[in-house]
Motif scaffolding. Structure first.
Motif, PDB file in Angstrom:
ATOM      1  N   HIS A   1      36.392  30.734  36.247  1.00 45.61           N
ATOM      2  CA  HIS A   1      35.582  31.000  37.596  1.00 45.61           C
ATOM      3  C   HIS A   1      33.576  30.776  37.036  1.00 45.61           C
ATOM      4  CE1 HIS A   1      34.393  35.187  39.470  1.00 45.61           C
ATOM      5  NE2 HIS A   1      33.824  34.585  39.687  1.00 45.61           N
TER       6      HIS A   1
ATOM      7  N   HIS B   1      31.130  28.597  39.724  1.00 43.85           N
ATOM      8  CA  HIS B   1      29.877  27.990  40.815  1.00 43.85           C
ATOM      9  C   HIS B   1      29.073  26.902  40.824  1.00 43.85           C
ATOM     10  CE1 HIS B   1      32.141  31.706  42.161  1.00 43.85           C
ATOM     11  NE2 HIS B   1      31.737  32.242  41.583  1.00 43.85           N
TER      12      HIS B   1
ATOM     13  N   LYS C   1      39.835  34.191  47.177  1.00 41.33           N
ATOM     14  CA  LYS C   1      38.989  35.250  46.410  1.00 41.33           C
ATOM     15  C   LYS C   1      38.496  35.288  47.756  1.00 41.33           C
ATOM     16  CE  LYS C   1      34.878  35.946  43.912  1.00 41.33           C
ATOM     17  NZ  LYS C   1      33.579  35.014  43.219  1.00 41.33           N
TER      18      LYS C   1
ATOM     19  N   HIS D   1      35.893  38.905  37.484  1.00 41.42           N
ATOM     20  CA  HIS D   1      34.360  39.785  36.316  1.00 41.42           C
ATOM     21  C   HIS D   1      34.137  41.346  36.758  1.00 41.42           C
ATOM     22  CE1 HIS D   1      32.488  40.246  41.144  1.00 41.42           C
ATOM     23  NE2 HIS D   1      32.339  38.551  40.231  1.00 41.42           N
TER      24      HIS D   1
ATOM     25  N   ASP E   1      32.421  32.798  35.314  1.00 39.85           N
ATOM     26  CA  ASP E   1      31.480  32.971  36.357  1.00 39.85           C
ATOM     27  C   ASP E   1      29.911  31.900  36.186  1.00 39.85           C
ATOM     28  OD1 ASP E   1      31.162  34.226  39.289  1.00 39.85           O
ATOM     29  OD2 ASP E   1      30.616  36.035  38.528  1.00 39.85           O
TER      30      ASP E   1
HETATM   31 ZN   LIG Z   1      31.794  34.538  40.645  1.00 40.91          ZN
END
Ligand SMILES: [Zn+2]
Length: 467
Positions: free
Chosen positions: A65, A67, A156, A245, A321
């Motif tokens: 996970h 970004h 997602k 998360h 995340d």
């Molecule tokens: Zn995320």
């Protein structure tokens, strides 16, 4: 090219053994008992011998996970694929699964192509993609089938961020039905964004603009409600579900209940929910903005529940995340209005260490550490065998970890392209010493030896818990 890693303690999720590891080119080809005649014969004609005496020898971390350079709220996450994957390598992570984004009004294909273009020949380590579906319609549903065939096997959806990434219940149900048919795994951001937006507007009207109100309005109940609803929709659709998360213990109860019913419901949490809390969000001045992420940090008492969930396997993965925004020129966009603070924290470099600290502190075992950080994320997202395990035939993604070394986490010394650390000054026992990615040395002797573009795109199989 033959490399031997000798005298270390090899830790897989399944077992620990005193073994030497033989690598030929980019693959692990054999393990043999340390000191055996066979192991000794390897060192004689090796090109490189790494001594791991007193160290752990682990499969490289899999962070499912991240970004990198993600657009959010008028700005872009500070780590590029180049800087973010290099920082990951420093922290013992050798594979990331990042999120490609479908923009509303365009196709999955356009979104995926855009992310391929960003990552191509930039990455230090191997990478794969999930697909964020923000516009569920006849065309994007058809495209989901195509993407599964291309190795993008997870999708997602967002119950949060109305008007941006949000899908309504009907759209979620349709995407789940499609995943139930094509073998894809639905990942859910489970927060009731419609209700949160009402509470946020009311808070701002009352003059409650500080970062801590980000946590106040994103109520625990609105996470557990959305988690419950996602589970019921997945049951109706007959699809598996993966909650991303997870931070509230009430949401964990929903996941545990579903798992007790034998449903294919899985969840991840992140290091920030295990170590940080609403106290950080309430730090004076604008400091709290450094801790703004969604789902939000929770009161301290949730941490023990999350560690328990990791032990019982109701939480089966820890991802970061990773979505960093600099304090000085990005987080400040939200001064005077917490809803304008870019949501996200840096963490891709710290995950393996923070989870090892969980071993040191007695929350989890060493094997469980490797399981939640390497093996299960690989298996969940169709990479196991190549990734997540040190065994003959696996990619030679190897971390040599010094369990006794002491370090202090700090923005001064980390490699993420962000001007603060969430863990500034935190003491950690354990440190990555050497990192190999497909047999190439990336980190050794406290120096980086890789190049951008070393990392390759890895197409994924479907979730290996379902086959
Ligand atoms: Zn995320």
């Amino acid at each position: 090219m033959r490399t031997v890693i000798q005298n270390g303690l090899v830790i897989n999720s399944s077992d620990e053994l005193r073994a030497d590891v033989l690598i030929e080119d980019d693959k692990v080809v054999a393990l043999a008992v340390t000191g055996s005649e066979l192991a000794s014969s390897w060192t004689a004609n090796a090109d490189k011998v790494i001594d791991a005496t007193g160290k752990y020898v682990l499969p490289g971390g899999v962070d499912a996970h991240t970004h990198m350079e993600m657009p959010f709220g008028g700005t872009v996450a500070a780590d590029t694929f180049e800087t973010g994957t290099r920082a990951a390598a420093w922290g013992g992570t050798t594979t990331i699964v990042d999120f490609a984004i479908q923009q509303k009004g365009s196709s999955l294909r356009e979104g995926l192509d855009a992310w391929h273009a960003k990552a191509e020949s930039q990455c230090a380590i191997d990478y794969a993609f999930h697909m964020i579906v923000s516009d569920v319609n006849d065309q994007s549903l058809k495209e989901m089938d195509t993407l599964v065939g291309e190795g993008v096997t997870s999708f997602k959806l967002f119950m949060a961020y109305p008007g941006v990434l949000y899908s309504d219940d009907g759209q979620i149900l349709r995407a789940m039905q499609r995943a139930g048919d094509n073998g894809g795994l639905i990942m859910m951001h489970a927060e009731n964004g419609i209700a949160i937006d009402v509470l946020a507007a009311q808070a701002l009207e009352r003059g409650q603009t500080d970062p801590k109100y980000h946590g106040v309005v994103r109520r625990e109940l609105l996470e557990s409600e959305a988690t419950h609803r996602a589970i019921q929709l997945a049951r109706v659709a007959g699809s598996p579900l993966y909650i991303v998360h997870l931070s509230a213990s009430q949401a964990l109860d929903e996941v545990a209940g579903a798992r007790n019913m034998g449903l294919n419901v899985f969840a991840e949490t992140c290091p920030q929910y295990l170590y940080l809390s609403t106290e950080d969000l309430a730090k004076p001045g604008f400091e709290g903005s450094k801790y703004v992420c969604s789902t939000p940090l929770r009161p301290m008492e949730h941490q023990a529940q999350l560690w328990k969930g990791l032990r019982t396997n109701d939480l089966s993965v820890v991802s970061t995340d990773h979505c960093p925004f600099c304090f000085n020129d990005q987080k400040v966009l939200g001064i005077g209005d917490f809803t304008k603070i870019p949501n996200g924290l840096p963490g891709v470099e710290n995950r393996m260490d923070l989870l090892h600290q969980g071993v040191v502190d007695g929350h989890i075992s060493r094997r469980r550490w490797v399981e939640i950080a390497c093996a299960t994320p690989a298996r969940m997202f169709g990479l196991y065998g190549r990734k997540g395990v040190l065994a003959p035939g696996a990619d030679a993604d190897v971390v040599i970890y010094d369990p006794k070394a002491e370090q202090v986490l700090s923005a001064e010394t980390h490699h993420m392209a962000v001007d603060y650390s969430c863990y500034e000054g935190k003491r950690i026992t354990g440190k990555v010493e050497t990192v190999l990615s497909r047999g190439r040395v990336l980190i050794e002797g406290n120096a980086y030896h890789g190049r951008k573009g070393d990392g390759a795109y890895v197409p994924r199989e479907t979730c290996q818990y379902l086959t």
